[in-house]
Design a protein around this motif. Sequence first.
Motif, PDB file in Angstrom:
ATOM      1  N   ASN A  72      37.225  -3.666   4.353  1.00  0.00           N
ATOM      2  CA  ASN A  72      37.182  -3.036   3.034  1.00  0.00           C
ATOM      3  C   ASN A  72      38.367  -3.455   2.153  1.00  0.00           C
TER       4      ASN A  72
ATOM      5  N   LYS B 129      40.886   2.780   0.847  1.00  0.00           N
ATOM      6  CA  LYS B 129      39.827   3.455   0.098  1.00  0.00           C
ATOM      7  C   LYS B 129      39.531   4.814   0.718  1.00  0.00           C
ATOM      8  N   ILE B 130      39.912   5.877   0.008  1.00  0.00           N
ATOM      9  CA  ILE B 130      39.657   7.234   0.482  1.00  0.00           C
ATOM     10  C   ILE B 130      38.197   7.601   0.266  1.00  0.00           C
ATOM     11  N   MET B 131      37.684   7.293  -0.926  1.00  0.00           N
ATOM     12  CA  MET B 131      36.278   7.467  -1.275  1.00  0.00           C
ATOM     13  C   MET B 131      35.987   6.558  -2.459  1.00  0.00           C
ATOM     14  N   GLU B 132      34.798   6.611  -2.989  1.00  0.00           N
ATOM     15  CA  GLU B 132      34.431   5.743  -4.101  1.00  0.00           C
ATOM     16  C   GLU B 132      35.365   5.950  -5.289  1.00  0.00           C
ATOM     17  N   ASN B 133      36.001   4.839  -5.750  1.00  0.00           N
ATOM     18  CA  ASN B 133      36.914   4.844  -6.896  1.00  0.00           C
ATOM     19  C   ASN B 133      38.208   5.618  -6.648  1.00  0.00           C
ATOM     20  N   VAL B 134      38.528   5.911  -5.394  1.00  0.00           N
ATOM     21  CA  VAL B 134      39.783   6.592  -5.059  1.00  0.00           C
ATOM     22  C   VAL B 134      40.513   5.763  -4.002  1.00  0.00           C
ATOM     23  N   THR B 135      41.683   5.250  -4.344  1.00  0.00           N
ATOM     24  CA  THR B 135      42.444   4.409  -3.411  1.00  0.00           C
ATOM     25  C   THR B 135      43.846   4.979  -3.208  1.00  0.00           C
ATOM     26  N   TRP B 136      44.441   4.603  -2.092  1.00  0.00           N
ATOM     27  CA  TRP B 136      45.778   5.100  -1.728  1.00  0.00           C
ATOM     28  C   TRP B 136      46.671   3.925  -1.381  1.00  0.00           C
TER      29      TRP B 136
ATOM     30  N   LEU C 274      42.808   7.543  -8.914  1.00  0.00           N
ATOM     31  CA  LEU C 274      41.425   7.928  -9.137  1.00  0.00           C
ATOM     32  C   LEU C 274      40.946   7.186 -10.382  1.00  0.00           C
TER      33      LEU C 274
END
Length: 330
Positions: free
Chosen positions: A197, A250-257, A283
């Motif tokens: 990913n 990628k934590i979830m769709e359109n959310v990155t860390w 976000l």
Amino acid sequence: MFKYLVFFGVISLFLVQRTAAQDRQYIPDTVLINGDTLLMLGDSLLIEEPPKEIFWTTGGNYNLNIQQVTLSNWAAGGASSFALNSGLSLFANYKKDKKVWDTQLNINMGFNRQEDRDFRTRKTNDNFIFVSNYGRELSEIYYLSTQLDFRTQLLPGYKYTRPSGADTERREKISDLLSPGYLQSSTGINYRRTYENESKVSMILSPFTGRFTIVMDDSLSRAGAFGVTPGENVRAEAGVSLNTSISNFKIMENVTWKADLNLFSNYERLGNMVVNFNSIIRLKVNKFISTRIETVIIYDEEVFIKQDDGSSKQAVQLQNLINFGISLDF
């Protein structure tokens, strides 16, 4: 003058790497004859050279967040205010054969202005972080690496107080450009891995680490600020360090860390850690708008934080920002 030469020298090093990156060249129309690729030029046929490999990848992000509150005859009370926070992040990464070289530059600046204060405009965010890592492959996921980590701020920082019975506030200078500055050089084994990913993990354990605390401001140096010997400008330490970074997780769709953790322990007092932790959760709303949650945690037992009662003590430093605004990737 010396502190400005050091500061601009770090920026120049980053720009040299960035401009060394090459883009793919435009390939004209070609024709395939007997399995060979040929390039048409007038009435002659020339054998086309193979496309050049790309060893550099570069990019970055710029974000700008603004908040304004205007009050007039407001029965609930309060004060008009204006806040601005801006950040620039650049990277230049090189990979060829068994050699890798990753460089990042992060600059953040923020201000707040409130009408009912004696010193209306105050700094809320200010940091400059430059990290460069060069490594040679030992196996698919292990490298022998050397990392240079430099951290400072750009503008003076002040402690604001209002003494008992005083009509006005007072401010005391507690930091400045290269006061403090931290330069850390470490060599060790680097675990690097890129997942499907596109998230990346890097961990460097270094038993050979040199750390230099720089205080170029004369008044802070005389006071022995940030652990330097009073009157000295540099404090040198040797120790062991652990540097861990996670990017594009990628934590979830359109959310990155994205996060990095730097731990350092002096050999003279092994076990007493200097901690630097930075975290950004992004976000993404669309191509131009995003929300960023930024957290910074710092602990250094040589840094004594001045309290409102005038005393100083060791303490965990915490900064947390929630920004919503313009974000541009390039």
